[in-house]
Design a protein around this motif. Structure first.
Motif, short mmCIF file in Angstrom:
data_model
loop_
_atom_site.label_atom_id
_atom_site.label_comp_id
_atom_site.label_asym_id
_atom_site.label_seq_id
_atom_site.Cartn_x
_atom_site.Cartn_y
_atom_site.Cartn_z
N SER A 565 41.19 57.74 41.49
CA SER A 565 40.24 56.94 42.98
C SER A 565 38.43 56.07 43.10
O SER A 565 38.72 55.59 44.20
CB SER A 565 40.05 58.50 43.21
OG SER A 565 40.93 60.01 43.46
N PRO A 566 37.62 56.17 42.29
CA PRO A 566 37.17 55.63 41.94
C PRO A 566 37.36 53.95 41.96
O PRO A 566 36.72 52.75 43.73
CB PRO A 566 35.90 55.84 40.06
CG PRO A 566 35.90 57.04 40.71
CD PRO A 566 38.01 57.29 40.80
N ASP A 570 36.32 51.65 45.52
CA ASP A 570 35.74 49.80 45.53
C ASP A 570 36.49 48.98 46.00
O ASP A 570 35.86 48.43 45.76
CB ASP A 570 35.68 49.99 43.86
CG ASP A 570 33.70 50.87 43.51
OD1 ASP A 570 33.39 52.09 44.41
OD2 ASP A 570 33.59 50.74 42.07
N TYR A 607 38.04 58.11 49.22
CA TYR A 607 38.22 58.51 47.65
C TYR A 607 38.49 59.43 47.86
O TYR A 607 38.38 60.90 48.29
CB TYR A 607 36.75 58.85 47.27
CG TYR A 607 36.31 59.38 45.69
CD1 TYR A 607 35.82 58.78 45.54
CD2 TYR A 607 36.67 61.01 46.11
CE1 TYR A 607 35.52 58.74 43.45
CE2 TYR A 607 36.18 61.42 44.14
CZ TYR A 607 35.94 60.51 43.75
OH TYR A 607 35.64 61.18 42.45
N SER A 609 40.45 63.73 46.06
CA SER A 609 40.00 64.15 44.70
C SER A 609 41.50 65.27 44.70
O SER A 609 42.02 65.51 45.81
CB SER A 609 38.29 64.69 45.06
OG SER A 609 39.24 65.68 46.17
N ALA A 619 33.07 64.75 39.09
CA ALA A 619 33.98 63.32 39.59
C ALA A 619 33.15 62.88 40.64
O ALA A 619 32.77 61.20 40.11
CB ALA A 619 35.15 63.79 38.54
N LEU A 620 32.97 63.12 41.42
CA LEU A 620 32.48 62.96 42.67
C LEU A 620 30.71 62.41 42.68
O LEU A 620 30.97 61.74 43.05
CB LEU A 620 32.50 63.57 44.05
CG LEU A 620 32.00 62.69 44.63
CD1 LEU A 620 32.35 61.85 46.08
CD2 LEU A 620 32.42 64.10 46.77
N ARG A 622 29.79 62.03 40.17
CA ARG A 622 29.65 60.52 38.81
C ARG A 622 30.44 59.30 40.09
O ARG A 622 28.43 58.24 39.34
CB ARG A 622 30.42 61.33 37.27
CG ARG A 622 30.24 61.51 37.19
CD ARG A 622 30.49 61.51 35.39
NE ARG A 622 32.39 62.18 35.66
CZ ARG A 622 33.31 62.66 35.69
NH1 ARG A 622 31.72 64.25 35.54
NH2 ARG A 622 34.02 63.51 35.74
N TYR A 623 30.80 59.32 40.72
CA TYR A 623 31.31 58.47 41.60
C TYR A 623 30.00 57.51 41.92
O TYR A 623 29.28 56.52 42.80
CB TYR A 623 32.36 58.48 42.40
CG TYR A 623 32.99 56.88 43.31
CD1 TYR A 623 32.64 55.78 43.12
CD2 TYR A 623 32.19 56.80 44.79
CE1 TYR A 623 32.79 54.81 43.76
CE2 TYR A 623 32.43 56.31 45.50
CZ TYR A 623 33.30 55.05 44.71
OH TYR A 623 32.98 53.76 45.97
N GLY A 626 26.97 55.46 40.72
CA GLY A 626 27.62 54.87 40.38
C GLY A 626 27.15 53.72 41.94
O GLY A 626 26.40 52.92 41.57
N THR A 627 27.04 54.35 42.64
CA THR A 627 27.54 53.70 43.55
C THR A 627 25.75 53.08 44.23
O THR A 627 25.49 52.64 45.20
CB THR A 627 28.29 53.87 45.13
OG1 THR A 627 27.48 55.34 44.99
CG2 THR A 627 29.57 54.61 45.23
N ASP A 720 38.04 48.80 34.40
CA ASP A 720 37.73 50.11 34.40
C ASP A 720 38.38 51.20 33.45
O ASP A 720 39.56 50.56 33.18
CB ASP A 720 38.18 50.17 35.68
CG ASP A 720 38.28 52.10 36.44
OD1 ASP A 720 38.28 52.87 34.85
OD2 ASP A 720 38.05 52.80 36.73
#
Length: 727
Positions: A565-566, A570, A607, A609, A619-620, A622-623, A626-627, A720
């Motif tokens: 998903s990430p 992206d 995205y 899940s 997990a979301l 963490r994504y 990162g953004t 990745d």
């Protein structure tokens, strides 16, 4: 070579026994055993259907048909001894026995008395139901069932009854009423298939299930719409049901008895939703009501669903149970399920045109969006067959395994190209498990439908992407292609399902369970996770067809379904910007709540899940970190989030406050989409509201498809560690 049926006589204990013999000389032997008062003539329609694959022997028991009568009318054990003596005298080896009605009592007695004499047996309409062992009850049942039989049966019965005489018929009936077939069943160690006509009044469904349950290795097949004398009145459908069990070929997708694909596949499952979403995007269409209803009625369904939320919690849960259970196939009809017919249905969802690539393998909502971006089809390896199992308590996995073992073998006999992962998850699937169980089938061979579709739509030089999710789970093996999986990917790890924990105990207490931890069957190794894992057995077929057709073969490997998903989110941002589009609006999807076409039409970044559970929330998070904080951070201005509704407060379900915090990470606007946060996790109308809300967003023309060259360029720029692209 197939021969005509001819008469043979065998000397048995000083008497001649007659049999009609025909079929392939070099094939396995199948012995057919008639019922009360009739003869081998009564078994001829079935004999003719079996003859192309088997050497068929339709025997007359002593005193019936053309066999010599004994001085006294034999009871059931006496007839069983005569049958065993005839088998031995005829020199039959590795034979199967197919019996009808009272013949089933003789067969059961013979197999109990001599466990090694017969390899396996089919009991068609076994008598007598222990609640109806009296003449008046049986006469009424026979009359009610008789209207379902072929007209010619009456003439056959009249002729055979006259030949053996009323005295023998009456005495044999008395012996049959005195015999208790259920006393013999536990001693039969060989495989036994019990078969019942769906309209057989002599053998009620309840009794057929009791007989099957009493057998150490039993399974039950039901032939819908027919009565008691299946061997005479429905020989074709009966043969389709029993031939794989006897070692013959499965009936195949074109058999008239094959169960329609739409009656065999779950409408609200990950693989179905992802397939439908991918196909709809290629048609340039959205998915009203998740695509589970015909488009003309889908808007009405979406408007009616909100009424469910007006009900109290318990009534809403009951609606969910009934709705999910309504999809379930009767376990006795799994012999009619065709995996190949389901594959035909899958490929028929797509436009038949040339594509630059195709995706085959593990399911993931992120793959649906990758397929939509590339403009290519996705074919799932795994699909869900819901099976009715209302007698099993969700918290009793051992009973669940036992109840599913026979139906599972029936299904696998008819579908040699698949493996069966019987999944039992009382945490996330508690409501559904009250009425059904989860049979997840994984294709181990590509099959004609998938092969033909790929060959017709991929030109030489095209790319075949193999989605390989490496997620595995502890299992209990039940056969070469059959495993039982307790628990599943979601809010708690595999080990916690087995060892228990304070939160498991609290969950069970809240739902009124008598236990505080589950007692699953012991495990022996692991296997690809039932819903998401890739069975590597399919790789050989994919490699072969890619080599033959001149396709580029690429394996996309990832640890769990949402690991993609990430990367896909992206990829969409990168793609949108190359097309001069804005890329600051994120849609967080959940399980089957996805719509690839509307995502493109509204310019959202997808995205996906798996479930509304804490691991998915983490997990979301963490994504989003990162953004916002990573190198080249590009935060989202808008975050829209939907949540799949399981209907229960299961272990690991993330509270609504957790999700509210995550949408609060938006720079300008964060909101739930299509779900009422006050009702989570029981907002069942969200299944309709998701599409209506998303469809109401402003739309623009979707961007030109992403090319494979652009995909490779993106992958080169964005390594990745969670996903590898080989080939």
């Amino acid at each position: 070579m197939t021969e005509r049926f001819s008469s043979t006589w065998t000397q048995v204990d000083g008497r001649r026994m007659h049999a009609r013999v025909g079929g392939r000389v070099d094939a396995p032997a199948v012995v057919l055993l008639h019922g009360l008062g009739v003869s081998s003539r009564y078994m001829l329609p079935l004999a003719r259907e079996l003859a192309p694959q088997f050497r068929v022997h339709a025997v007359d028991l002593p005193g019936f048909g053309r066999s010599e009568p004994p001085a006294e009318v034999l009871d059931v054990p006496g007839l069983a001894d005569a049958l065993l003596a005839w088998v031995d005298a005829a020199g039959l080896v590795a034979q199967a026995l197919v019996a009808n009605s009272i013949g089933c009592q003789v067969a059961a007695s013979a197999m109990a008395r001599s466990p090694q004499a017969l390899e396996r047996a089919v009991l068609i309409g076994p008598t007598f139901d222990r609640r109806g062992r009296n003449l008046p009850a049986q006469v009424v049942r026979l009359v009610r069932t008789g209207v379902r039989e072929r007209p010619g049966l009456a003439a056959v019965m009249a002729r055979d009854y006259a030949a053996c005489g009323p005295r023998r018929v009456v005495r044999t009936v008395r012996h049959a009423f005195a015999h208790r077939i259920e006393g013999d069943l536990p001693a039969i160690t060989r495989p036994v298939l019990v078969v019942r006509g769906g309209r057989d009044r002599v053998v009620p469904q309840r009794w057929a299930e009791e007989v099957t349950a009493a057998l150490p290795d039993g399974r039950l097949a039901v032939v819908p719409g027919h009565g008691h004398a299946l061997n005479y009145s429905a020989a074709g459908p009966l043969t389709s049901a029993i031939r794989p069990f006897l070692g013959g070929p499965p009936p195949g997708p074109d058999a008239p008895t094959a169960r329609p694909a739409t009656a065999s596949i779950a409408q609200f499952d990950s693989a179905t939703a992802i397939l439908r979403g991918s196909a709809a995007a290629l048609h340039g269409r959205d998915l009203p009501a998740l695509g589970a209803f015909p488009r003309p009625v889908a808007p009405l369904v979406e408007r009616v669903l909100p009424a469910v939320d007006l009900l109290p919690d318990r009534l809403r849960e009951q609606v969910y149970r009934i709705g999910s259970g309504s999809e379930a196939a009767p376990p006795g009809e799994l012999h009619a399920v065709s995996a190949e017919l389901l594959a035909r249905w899958m490929v028929a969802q797509y436009p038949r045109r040339e594509y630059p690539a195709a995706i085959v393998g593990s399911s993931s909502g992120a793959l649906a969006h990758l397929a939509a971006a590339l403009g290519v089809p996705f074919l799932p390896q795994t699909f869900l067959l819901p099976v009715a199992q209302p007698q099993v308590d969700p918290d009793d996995p051992r009973h669940g395994l036992a109840a599913g073992a026979g139906p599972g073998r029936l299904l696998l006999d008819a579908n040699p190209e698949v493996a069966l992962h019987h999944m039992h998850d009382p945490n996330q699937d508690r409501l559904s498990l009250a009425r059904m169980t989860y049979f997840r089938l994984k294709r181990r061979r590509l099959g004609a439908a998938f092969t033909g579709f790929l060959a017709d739509t991929l030109p030489r030089g095209a790319t075949l992407l193999v989605a390989d999710c490496r997620l595995r789970w502890p299992v209990t093996p039940l056969g070469d292609r059959h495993v039982f999986q307790f628990g599943a990917l979601g809010g708690m790890p595999a080990e916690e399902f087995r060892t228990g924990s304070p939160r498991v105990a609290d969950y069970l207490r809240r739902y009124g369970s008598a236990c505080r931890r589950w007692d699953p069957p012991p495990v022996d190794g692991d296997a690809p996770e039932a819903e998401w894992g890739f069975d590597p057995a399919l790789w050989d077929d994919l490699s072969e067809i890619a080599r033959e057709r001149g396709w580029r073969l690429r394996r996309v490997t990832f640890g769990e379904p949402a690991a993609l998903s990430p990367l896909v989110a992206d990829l969409y941002r990168w793609w949108y910007r190359r097309r001069g589009r804005q890329a600051e609006r994120l849609l967080v999807e959940s399980f089957v709540l996805l719509d690839p076409h509307l995502v493109l039409a509204t310019g959202l970044v997808p995205y996906w899940s798996e479930f509304p559970v804490e691991p998915s929330a983490a997990a979301l998070e963490r994504y989003l970190d990162g953004t916002q904080n990573g190198p080249g951070a590009q935060p989202y201005e808008e975050i829209l989030l939907t949540l799949f509704q399981h209907g229960t407060d299961g272990v690991g379900v993330a509270p609504i406050e957790r999700w509210r915090e995550l949408i609060g990470r938006a720079g300008r606007h964060g909101a739930f989409l299509g779900v009422d946060p006050r009702l989570h996790p029981r907002d069942f109308s969200s299944f309709g509201r998701f599409h209506r809300t998303l469809a109401g967003k402003p739309r623009a023309t979707p961007p030109a498809p992403l090319t494979l060259e652009e995909l490779d360029l993106f992958l080169a720029e964005r390594p990745d560690d969670a996903v590898s692209w080989d080939g």
